[in-house]
Motif scaffolding. Sequence first.
Motif, PDB file in Angstrom:
ATOM      1  N   MET A  30     -14.494   5.697  -3.270  1.00 55.36           N
ATOM      2  CA  MET A  30     -13.426   5.471  -2.289  1.00 55.36           C
ATOM      3  C   MET A  30     -13.143   4.006  -1.986  1.00 55.36           C
ATOM      4  SD  MET A  30     -14.287   8.624   0.295  1.00 55.36           S
ATOM      5  CE  MET A  30     -12.707   8.629   1.105  1.00 55.36           C
ATOM      6  N   TYR A  31     -13.976   3.087  -2.495  1.00 60.04           N
ATOM      7  CA  TYR A  31     -13.730   1.666  -2.245  1.00 60.04           C
ATOM      8  C   TYR A  31     -12.931   1.093  -3.414  1.00 60.04           C
ATOM      9  CZ  TYR A  31     -14.308  -3.283  -1.496  1.00 60.04           C
ATOM     10  OH  TYR A  31     -14.053  -4.615  -1.308  1.00 60.04           O
ATOM     11  N   PHE A  32     -11.852   0.399  -3.086  1.00 63.93           N
ATOM     12  CA  PHE A  32     -10.982  -0.206  -4.088  1.00 63.93           C
ATOM     13  C   PHE A  32     -10.979  -1.713  -3.861  1.00 63.93           C
ATOM     14  CE2 PHE A  32      -9.922   4.160  -3.986  1.00 63.93           C
ATOM     15  CZ  PHE A  32      -9.543   4.480  -5.282  1.00 63.93           C
ATOM     16  N   SER A  33     -11.726  -2.427  -4.721  1.00 59.22           N
ATOM     17  CA  SER A  33     -11.880  -3.873  -4.548  1.00 59.22           C
ATOM     18  C   SER A  33     -10.542  -4.597  -4.645  1.00 59.22           C
ATOM     19  CB  SER A  33     -12.881  -4.436  -5.553  1.00 59.22           C
ATOM     20  OG  SER A  33     -12.470  -4.165  -6.867  1.00 59.22           O
ATOM     21  N   SER A  34      -9.608  -4.066  -5.418  1.00 58.37           N
ATOM     22  CA  SER A  34      -8.297  -4.705  -5.542  1.00 58.37           C
ATOM     23  C   SER A  34      -7.559  -4.755  -4.204  1.00 58.37           C
ATOM     24  CB  SER A  34      -7.438  -3.960  -6.573  1.00 58.37           C
ATOM     25  OG  SER A  34      -7.275  -2.606  -6.170  1.00 58.37           O
ATOM     26  N   ASP A  35      -7.890  -3.838  -3.297  1.00 63.17           N
ATOM     27  CA  ASP A  35      -7.239  -3.766  -1.988  1.00 63.17           C
ATOM     28  C   ASP A  35      -8.171  -4.194  -0.849  1.00 63.17           C
ATOM     29  OD1 ASP A  35      -4.955  -2.602  -3.196  1.00 63.17           O
ATOM     30  OD2 ASP A  35      -5.856  -0.617  -3.046  1.00 63.17           O
ATOM     31  N   ASN A  36      -9.431  -4.486  -1.163  1.00 62.88           N
ATOM     32  CA  ASN A  36     -10.432  -4.729  -0.107  1.00 62.88           C
ATOM     33  C   ASN A  36     -10.418  -3.584   0.891  1.00 62.88           C
ATOM     34  OD1 ASN A  36     -11.459  -7.343  -0.835  1.00 62.88           O
ATOM     35  ND2 ASN A  36      -9.504  -8.196  -0.177  1.00 62.88           N
ATOM     36  N   ALA A  37     -10.448  -2.345   0.396  1.00 62.71           N
ATOM     37  CA  ALA A  37     -10.258  -1.217   1.302  1.00 62.71           C
ATOM     38  C   ALA A  37     -10.907   0.062   0.785  1.00 62.71           C
ATOM     39  CB  ALA A  37      -8.766  -0.969   1.497  1.00 62.71           C
ATOM     40  N   PHE A  38     -11.237   0.916   1.739  1.00 58.48           N
ATOM     41  CA  PHE A  38     -11.600   2.305   1.455  1.00 58.48           C
ATOM     42  C   PHE A  38     -10.347   3.134   1.657  1.00 58.48           C
ATOM     43  CE2 PHE A  38     -15.795   0.671   2.455  1.00 58.48           C
ATOM     44  CZ  PHE A  38     -16.611   1.364   1.573  1.00 58.48           C
ATOM     45  N   TRP A  39     -10.064   4.009   0.695  1.00 58.55           N
ATOM     46  CA  TRP A  39      -8.902   4.896   0.806  1.00 58.55           C
ATOM     47  C   TRP A  39      -9.351   6.334   0.650  1.00 58.55           C
ATOM     48  CZ3 TRP A  39      -5.479   1.957   2.759  1.00 58.55           C
ATOM     49  CH2 TRP A  39      -5.144   0.708   2.232  1.00 58.55           C
ATOM     50  N   ASP A  40      -8.621   7.252   1.293  1.00 57.46           N
ATOM     51  CA  ASP A  40      -8.799   8.674   1.017  1.00 57.46           C
ATOM     52  C   ASP A  40      -8.317   8.911  -0.405  1.00 57.46           C
ATOM     53  OD1 ASP A  40      -9.679   9.210   3.584  1.00 57.46           O
ATOM     54  OD2 ASP A  40      -7.678   9.658   4.328  1.00 57.46           O
ATOM     55  N   VAL A  41      -9.088   9.666  -1.169  1.00 59.80           N
ATOM     56  CA  VAL A  41      -8.734   9.867  -2.573  1.00 59.80           C
ATOM     57  C   VAL A  41      -8.549  11.339  -2.913  1.00 59.80           C
ATOM     58  CG1 VAL A  41      -9.885   7.757  -3.382  1.00 59.80           C
ATOM     59  CG2 VAL A  41     -11.156   9.886  -3.320  1.00 59.80           C
ATOM     60  N   ASN A  42      -7.753  11.551  -3.939  1.00 53.91           N
ATOM     61  CA  ASN A  42      -7.588  12.864  -4.539  1.00 53.91           C
ATOM     62  C   ASN A  42      -8.829  13.105  -5.399  1.00 53.91           C
ATOM     63  OD1 ASN A  42      -6.985  14.865  -6.536  1.00 53.91           O
ATOM     64  ND2 ASN A  42      -4.804  14.573  -6.128  1.00 53.91           N
ATOM     65  N   ILE A  43      -9.587  14.128  -5.090  1.00 54.73           N
ATOM     66  CA  ILE A  43     -10.845  14.386  -5.796  1.00 54.73           C
ATOM     67  C   ILE A  43     -10.618  14.596  -7.291  1.00 54.73           C
ATOM     68  CG2 ILE A  43     -12.779  16.010  -6.003  1.00 54.73           C
ATOM     69  CD1 ILE A  43     -12.567  16.412  -2.971  1.00 54.73           C
ATOM     70  N   LYS A  44      -9.504  15.202  -7.655  1.00 55.57           N
ATOM     71  CA  LYS A  44      -9.236  15.485  -9.070  1.00 55.57           C
ATOM     72  C   LYS A  44      -8.902  14.234  -9.870  1.00 55.57           C
ATOM     73  CE  LYS A  44      -7.688  20.169  -8.174  1.00 55.57           C
ATOM     74  NZ  LYS A  44      -6.563  21.085  -8.079  1.00 55.57           N
ATOM     75  N   THR A  45      -8.144  13.322  -9.262  1.00 55.19           N
ATOM     76  CA  THR A  45      -7.701  12.136 -10.010  1.00 55.19           C
ATOM     77  C   THR A  45      -8.507  10.878  -9.693  1.00 55.19           C
ATOM     78  OG1 THR A  45      -6.093  11.419  -8.337  1.00 55.19           O
ATOM     79  CG2 THR A  45      -5.333  13.022 -10.003  1.00 55.19           C
ATOM     80  N   GLY A  46      -9.177  10.858  -8.544  1.00 54.41           N
ATOM     81  CA  GLY A  46      -9.902   9.666  -8.127  1.00 54.41           C
ATOM     82  C   GLY A  46      -8.994   8.568  -7.604  1.00 54.41           C
ATOM     83  N   GLN A  47      -7.721   8.875  -7.471  1.00 56.90           N
ATOM     84  CA  GLN A  47      -6.747   7.891  -6.994  1.00 56.90           C
ATOM     85  C   GLN A  47      -6.449   8.099  -5.512  1.00 56.90           C
ATOM     86  OE1 GLN A  47      -5.667   5.256  -8.910  1.00 56.90           O
ATOM     87  NE2 GLN A  47      -7.327   6.134 -10.132  1.00 56.90           N
ATOM     88  N   PRO A  48      -6.087   7.022  -4.811  1.00 57.52           N
ATOM     89  CA  PRO A  48      -5.782   7.152  -3.387  1.00 57.52           C
ATOM     90  C   PRO A  48      -4.601   8.079  -3.130  1.00 57.52           C
ATOM     91  CG  PRO A  48      -6.053   4.848  -3.971  1.00 57.52           C
ATOM     92  CD  PRO A  48      -6.029   5.628  -5.259  1.00 57.52           C
TER      93      PRO A  48
END
Length: 186
Positions: A30-48
């Motif tokens: 859930m941590y995305f270094s490109s955004d300096n953020a934790f995002w809620d993600v789609n479990i199937k795709t791993g994308q926010p």
Amino acid sequence: WMAEALGKAEDVKEWEDKAAALGRNLVGKMYFSSDNAFWDVNIKTGQPWTRIVTPNMFIPLWAGVPLSPPQIEGMIRAHMLNPLEMNGTIPFPSVAYDDPSYDPLAYWRGIMWPHFVYWMVEALQKNGHPEEARHLADRLVEILARSEYLHECYESNAGNPAGVPEYNWTASATLELLLERWRDPL
């Protein structure tokens, strides 16, 4: 902490290991270094699902997930202390000030919840920002002291009370602030 407080020393290591594994999993997914953020993600795709800045994204910092010091500092500087997002006149609205959905009186789209702000005070303190934590704690006490009752939430543009009066979560956060327990959080 509970197992230790209850004298269950044999359980302490097990709970610490579970917490560490959960923290690593949270950072990994859930941590995305490109955004300096934790995002809620789609479990199937791993994308926010979305990239909407809310106080929820800082709960992992409050909980002590295993981020590196530069990652923690990046998140704090990019979002927590950013006056265009979370650190405006009324701190930590429920959605960033600069988000198109921001509304200073909308539940979870702009209103300020004092207990969330208290957790942000603790997160800043835990992560090496005691001056900012003190300033945030003082601002929150000032907002809460303006009205006769401790309300559920407050407008994030002027700090006027909203929601129900005599709200327990706000009362609890106020006690924690006044006792300055944030200075030495668990």
